[in-house]
Write an enzyme that holds these catalytic residues in place. Structure first.
Site, short mmCIF file in Angstrom:
data_model
loop_
_atom_site.label_atom_id
_atom_site.label_comp_id
_atom_site.label_asym_id
_atom_site.label_seq_id
_atom_site.Cartn_x
_atom_site.Cartn_y
_atom_site.Cartn_z
N THR A 260 31.22 47.25 21.60
CA THR A 260 31.35 48.46 21.18
C THR A 260 29.78 48.89 20.59
O THR A 260 29.18 48.24 19.96
CB THR A 260 32.18 48.57 19.95
OG1 THR A 260 33.51 48.56 20.45
CG2 THR A 260 32.11 50.28 19.62
N PHE A 262 27.52 51.40 18.61
CA PHE A 262 27.38 52.56 17.42
C PHE A 262 26.21 53.19 17.15
O PHE A 262 25.25 52.44 17.57
CB PHE A 262 27.74 51.64 15.93
CG PHE A 262 29.11 50.78 16.05
CD1 PHE A 262 30.55 51.41 15.40
CD2 PHE A 262 29.18 49.66 16.73
CE1 PHE A 262 31.51 50.97 15.57
CE2 PHE A 262 30.52 48.74 16.48
CZ PHE A 262 31.52 49.59 15.95
#
Length: 368
Positions: A260, A262
């Site tokens: 992921t 960010f």
């Protein structure tokens, strides 16, 4: 034949090294305080300078001869930098919470343990906190390698005055957590929808027929698992530690390369180039044939690589879209200027969200 030093001798040498380390760390901290005074006189308010930190980590990696791995050196100096920065003034960093989420882990990865990390229940709330000056920085998810973009984050950038200060890529390692480690006791599984989707195959193979339920976050799932003995949560090890849960099974995601991305957002502008940067831009084009091609052609002609392109519906205007792109490079580079000028001419509107250091995995660490 040389005698092997005794355990007592080796420990005495370690103690002397530790004493010297404390002296040098305090010398570094005193210099950082002086840097803060110089910044204040110049009217510079930014205390977090990711381009400077990237150069520090690059230099330390080159200087490191072992036996410490580059990842270890980076981890140690992340905390050194964080502690020294806190001497100027502790930072307030908002993140998509609650505590125990991967977003908190990403914030800690980027800022260390020095700042005050503030959890909020929605992406909009994180943006609001930074826009109103109640936090200097915010950390929000923007995309996952298997489940795609986080629409709330992209949509908020359209109207927000915030810019992107840096990015963090976090390897997602989902665990099945429960109050007791026996799988046979599990009667219900809870997690965030994306986490459930990323572990669908594993659940079908190992816990067929066990009902699953979606909750707002993995941390909420962990809290429910801690409160109910028959409930298991899909979350990370940080949540297991926080809620005192057992790891029933680790690495249960169906795809091993699950990452992921960010973003750190702030009111700060003007990051300097590092030679290894990204630039994020959003723009809209007329609803006519070839409009998007004409915009992107300018980057191809300048040999600027696009690492990401996403589209979102333009609210209030049916069948019109705003596009988000990530470019390899910094807006200050000469090759960027004609391409951005062409973009300004051909698009309906353009917003540069920021140029910032590209994330790089520490040398020696397994890459997704």
């Amino acid at each position: 034949m040389a005698r092997t030093p005794s355990l007592e001798t080796l420990r005495a040498q370690i103690d002397r090294v530790d004493d010297e380390l404390v002296r040098l760390l305090n010398k570094r901290a005193a210099l950082c305080v002086q840097v803060g005074h110089v910044k204040a006189r110049r009217g510079q308010t930014s205390k977090y300078v990711p381009e400077r930190e990237k150069r520090i980590f690059q230099r330390l990696a080159q200087q490191n001869d072992g036996p410490l791995r580059p990842l270890h050196v980076r981890t140690i100096f992340r905390e050194v930098i964080s502690s020294c920065r806190a001497l100027e003034q502790p930072l307030r960093v908002a993140y998509l919470g609650p505590a125990g989420t991967y977003c908190q882990q990403a914030a800690a990865e980027q800022f260390g343990s020095g700042p005050n990390l503030l959890p909020f229940g929605a992406v909009d709330a994180v943006f609001d906190e930074v826009e109103r000056g109640r936090a200097e920085y915010g950390v929000v998810p923007v995309e996952n390698s298997t489940e795609g973009v986080v629409a709330q984050t992209l949509d908020r950038f359209i109207a927000s005055p915030l810019s992107i200060k840096s990015e963090v890529l976090l390897r997602i390692d989902h665990c099945l957590l429960a109050a007791r480690p026996e799988p046979r006791r599990i009667r219900r599984i809870v997690s965030h929808p994306q986490s459930l989707a990323q572990c669908r195959g594993w659940l079908a193979a190992h816990l067929p027929g066990v009902p699953v339920a979606e909750v707002a976050s993995n941390a909420v799932a962990a809290a429910q698992a801690a409160a109910h003995s028959g409930t298991a949560a899909i979350a990370g090890r940080r949540a297991a530690e926080r809620y005192k849960l057992a790891v029933v099974a680790a690495s249960i995601q169906d795809l091993p390369n699950n990452v992921t991305r960010f973003l750190v957002v702030s009111n700060d502008l003007g990051a300097k180039p590092t030679g290894d940067d990204k630039t994020s831009i959003l723009f809209a084009v007329p609803h006519e044939a070839g409009a998007l091609f004409k915009v992107l052609e300018a980057f191809a002609q300048a040999r600027i690589n696009l690492s990401t392109i996403e589209s979102r519906p333009l609210k209030g205007r049916a069948w019109e879209y705003v596009f988000f792109i990530d470019l390899v490079g910094h807006v200050a580079e000469p090759r960027m200027r004609p391409a951005l000028a062409a973009l300004q001419r051909r698009a309906q509107f353009v917003k540069v969200l920021g140029s910032y250091p590209a994330w790089r995995w520490p040398e020696g660490e397994a890459k997704p």
